[in-house]
Design an enzyme around this catalytic site. Structure first.
Site, PDB file in Angstrom:
ATOM      1  N   ARG A  82     -10.223 -27.731  22.941  1.00 44.88           N
ATOM      2  CA  ARG A  82     -11.305 -28.051  23.639  1.00 44.88           C
ATOM      3  C   ARG A  82     -11.855 -29.381  23.416  1.00 44.88           C
ATOM      4  O   ARG A  82     -12.620 -29.987  24.192  1.00 44.88           O
ATOM      5  CB  ARG A  82     -12.382 -27.024  23.166  1.00 44.88           C
ATOM      6  CG  ARG A  82     -13.942 -27.255  23.877  1.00 44.88           C
ATOM      7  CD  ARG A  82     -14.874 -26.199  23.547  1.00 44.88           C
ATOM      8  NE  ARG A  82     -14.337 -24.754  23.712  1.00 44.88           N
ATOM      9  CZ  ARG A  82     -14.466 -24.174  24.758  1.00 44.88           C
ATOM     10  NH1 ARG A  82     -14.715 -24.725  25.976  1.00 44.88           N
ATOM     11  NH2 ARG A  82     -14.102 -22.939  24.678  1.00 44.88           N
ATOM     12  N   ARG A 103      -2.928 -30.176  30.935  1.00 42.81           N
ATOM     13  CA  ARG A 103      -1.922 -30.427  29.789  1.00 42.81           C
ATOM     14  C   ARG A 103      -1.622 -29.017  29.530  1.00 42.81           C
ATOM     15  O   ARG A 103      -2.575 -27.890  29.570  1.00 42.81           O
ATOM     16  CB  ARG A 103      -2.491 -31.173  28.527  1.00 42.81           C
ATOM     17  CG  ARG A 103      -2.668 -32.705  28.904  1.00 42.81           C
ATOM     18  CD  ARG A 103      -1.390 -33.185  28.946  1.00 42.81           C
ATOM     19  NE  ARG A 103      -1.632 -34.718  28.980  1.00 42.81           N
ATOM     20  CZ  ARG A 103      -1.852 -35.486  30.129  1.00 42.81           C
ATOM     21  NH1 ARG A 103      -1.978 -34.977  31.328  1.00 42.81           N
ATOM     22  NH2 ARG A 103      -2.156 -36.614  29.792  1.00 42.81           N
ATOM     23  N   THR A 111       1.938  -4.558  14.857  1.00 44.21           N
ATOM     24  CA  THR A 111       2.498  -5.615  16.017  1.00 44.21           C
ATOM     25  C   THR A 111       1.340  -6.722  16.192  1.00 44.21           C
ATOM     26  O   THR A 111       0.148  -6.226  16.413  1.00 44.21           O
ATOM     27  CB  THR A 111       3.211  -4.859  16.999  1.00 44.21           C
ATOM     28  OG1 THR A 111       3.322  -6.034  17.956  1.00 44.21           O
ATOM     29  CG2 THR A 111       2.166  -3.707  17.585  1.00 44.21           C
ATOM     30  N   ASP A 149       1.332  -7.943  19.100  1.00 49.06           N
ATOM     31  CA  ASP A 149       0.820  -7.251  20.468  1.00 49.06           C
ATOM     32  C   ASP A 149      -0.290  -6.389  20.664  1.00 49.06           C
ATOM     33  O   ASP A 149      -1.029  -6.232  21.730  1.00 49.06           O
ATOM     34  CB  ASP A 149       2.127  -6.852  21.260  1.00 49.06           C
ATOM     35  CG  ASP A 149       3.293  -7.750  21.183  1.00 49.06           C
ATOM     36  OD1 ASP A 149       2.926  -8.896  20.966  1.00 49.06           O
ATOM     37  OD2 ASP A 149       4.417  -7.486  21.285  1.00 49.06           O
ATOM     38  N   ALA A 157       0.884  -1.354  -0.139  1.00 45.86           N
ATOM     39  CA  ALA A 157       0.150  -0.083   0.072  1.00 45.86           C
ATOM     40  C   ALA A 157       0.955   1.343  -0.043  1.00 45.86           C
ATOM     41  O   ALA A 157       0.583   2.162  -0.727  1.00 45.86           O
ATOM     42  CB  ALA A 157      -0.963  -0.050   1.229  1.00 45.86           C
ATOM     43  N   VAL A 158       1.765   1.308   0.681  1.00 46.23           N
ATOM     44  CA  VAL A 158       2.699   2.426   0.658  1.00 46.23           C
ATOM     45  C   VAL A 158       3.356   2.664  -0.680  1.00 46.23           C
ATOM     46  O   VAL A 158       3.288   3.629  -1.133  1.00 46.23           O
ATOM     47  CB  VAL A 158       3.971   2.240   1.761  1.00 46.23           C
ATOM     48  CG1 VAL A 158       5.044   3.268   1.687  1.00 46.23           C
ATOM     49  CG2 VAL A 158       3.408   2.341   3.228  1.00 46.23           C
ATOM     50  N   GLY A 163       2.316 -11.744  23.087  1.00 48.74           N
ATOM     51  CA  GLY A 163       1.545 -10.532  23.334  1.00 48.74           C
ATOM     52  C   GLY A 163       2.508  -9.593  24.211  1.00 48.74           C
ATOM     53  O   GLY A 163       2.199  -8.743  24.493  1.00 48.74           O
TER      54      GLY A 163
HETATM   55  O1  F6P Z   1       6.465  -8.156  19.661  1.00 54.10           O
HETATM   56  C1  F6P Z   1       5.915  -9.244  18.789  1.00 54.10           C
HETATM   57  C2  F6P Z   1       6.440 -10.514  19.512  1.00 54.10           C
HETATM   58  O2  F6P Z   1       6.002 -11.842  19.113  1.00 54.10           O
HETATM   59  C3  F6P Z   1       5.931 -10.600  21.118  1.00 54.10           C
HETATM   60  O3  F6P Z   1       4.538 -11.085  21.050  1.00 54.10           O
HETATM   61  C4  F6P Z   1       6.983 -11.694  21.578  1.00 54.10           C
HETATM   62  O4  F6P Z   1       7.071 -11.550  23.057  1.00 54.10           O
HETATM   63  C5  F6P Z   1       8.153 -11.422  20.797  1.00 54.10           C
HETATM   64  O5  F6P Z   1       7.629 -10.561  19.634  1.00 54.10           O
HETATM   65  C6  F6P Z   1       9.170 -12.296  20.485  1.00 54.10           C
HETATM   66  O6  F6P Z   1       9.966 -11.769  20.060  1.00 54.10           O
HETATM   67  P1  F6P Z   1      11.262 -12.787  18.978  1.00 54.10           P
HETATM   68  O7  F6P Z   1      10.647 -12.937  17.811  1.00 54.10           O
HETATM   69  O8  F6P Z   1      12.363 -11.678  19.147  1.00 54.10           O
HETATM   70  O9  F6P Z   1      11.608 -14.033  19.910  1.00 54.10           O
END
Ligand code: F6P
Length: 324
Positions: free
Chosen positions: A155, A248, A126, A128, A23-24, A171
């Site tokens: 489940r 588990r 991201t 997160d 898109a950019v 996250g």
């Molecule tokens: O920031 C995205 C993320 O996937 C986080 O959820 C996770 O804690 C981190 O990156 C993992 O980092 P790396 O890919 O450097 O192991």
């Protein structure tokens, strides 16, 4: 008026980054600008790894996960000397502005470049979903859906064996993925960094679910929650008999950020990539383009750096009522 821009993807990759690069690129080409694609985030910028992107170079990538540009984490960029080098490389290549597609750490880098006078626009990407100035970031919808698929699959086997499962999802310090996947998956317990539970609290809720006659119980645990799966397993080891269910554990790890982006992430990335170009065309920079209540909104990078958007822990009560 800007005539040549550069674009990079930075930090942990996220499904939809490619759609944002597309898109950019196409948004800028449509305005008659040139586009430079920088390889491997800020690290590649410091190595002068860039090449011109044409419309065909970003063809056939809207549906692919990861990032065609490559990504990296780059501690050198946090140092003033690293940024000075980056600025001279951008200048040498004739780039008049930079679009940074990435998460919190990457946008802190953008804020530093902007403070040093270079025109930068950030695009929130991201899994997160922890960026201030934006409701949902690119990649997060896909990560929720992958987590949810795991919850749904676990489940069925949990029910067959009358077991509990703890599922840990990514996250970093934000519990958004766990919260959304937990609500959508009808989890009995959701543990987030925004609302901590001790292992004994999680175990107590699993015990209560057993006593209510449930044939399964799912605990979705955010990786940043203090009650991690290891602590829960240790607690379980000592108290298994009184809880009822066997336990588990499944740690999803990087699986949740791999593979093809969802439709929602592709559309979001397309909107935000185009909005970044529109911002530069309007002379606006030093901003993050985010979606707030459905609209593309520009927030100064200076306001975003160092802040975090937490998951809405208020929704946990809703999840709890629904898990009866
Ligand atoms: O920031 C995205 C993320 O996937 C986080 O959820 C996770 O804690 C981190 O990156 C993992 O980092 P790396 O890919 O450097 O192991």
């Amino acid at each position: 008026m800007v005539k040549k821009i550069a674009v990079l993807t930075s930090g942990g990759d996220a499904p939809g980054m490619n759609a944002a690069v597309r898109a950019v690129t196409r948004g800028a080409l449509a305005k008659g600008w040139e586009v430079l694609g920088i390889r491997n985030g800020y690290a590649g910028l410091l190595e002068d790894e860039m090449r011109a992107l044409q419309a065909r170079d970003v063809g056939g990538i809207i549906q692919s996960g990861g990032t065609m540009l490559g990504s990296a984490r780059c501690p050198e960029f946090a140092e003033p000397a690293g940024r000075t080098r980056a600025l001279s490389i951008l200048e040498k290549n004739g780039a008049e502005a930079l679009v940074v597609i990435g998460g919190n750490g990457s946008q802190s880098g953008s804020a530093s470049l902007a403070r040093e006078g270079f025109p930068v626009v950030g695009v929130p990407s991201t899994i997160d979903n922890d960026l201030y100035g934006n409701d949902v970031s690119i990649g997060c919808d896909t990560a929720i859906n992958i987590t949810l698929e795991a919850v749904d699959r676990l489940r069925t086997t949990a029910s067959s064996h009358r077991r509990a499962f703890a599922v840990e999802t990514m996250g970093r310090n934000c519990g958004y993925i766990a919260l959304m996947a937990g609500i959508a998956g009808g989890a009995e317990v959701i543990a987030l960094p925004e609302s901590e539970l001790a292992p004994e609290d999680v175990a107590e809720r699993l015990r209560a679910a057993y006593q209510r006659g449930k044939t399964h119980a799912l605990a979705v645990i955010a990786e940043g929650a203090k009650c991690g799966v290891r602590a829960l397993m240790e607690y379980y080891g000592a108290h298994r008999r009184s809880i009822g269910f066997d336990l588990r554990v499944t740690r999803l790890g990087h699986v949740v950020r791999g593979g093809i982006p969802s439709a929602a992430d592709r559309v979001l990335a397309t909107r935000l990539g185009a909005a970044a170009v529109d911002a530069l065309a309007a002379g606006a920079h030093g901003v993050l383009v985010g979606i707030i209540r459905g609209d593309a909104v520009r927030t100064p990078l200076a306001e975003i750096a160092g802040r975090m958007r937490p998951a809405d822990a208020g929704l946990l009560e809703l999840a709890r009522v629904m898990a009866r």
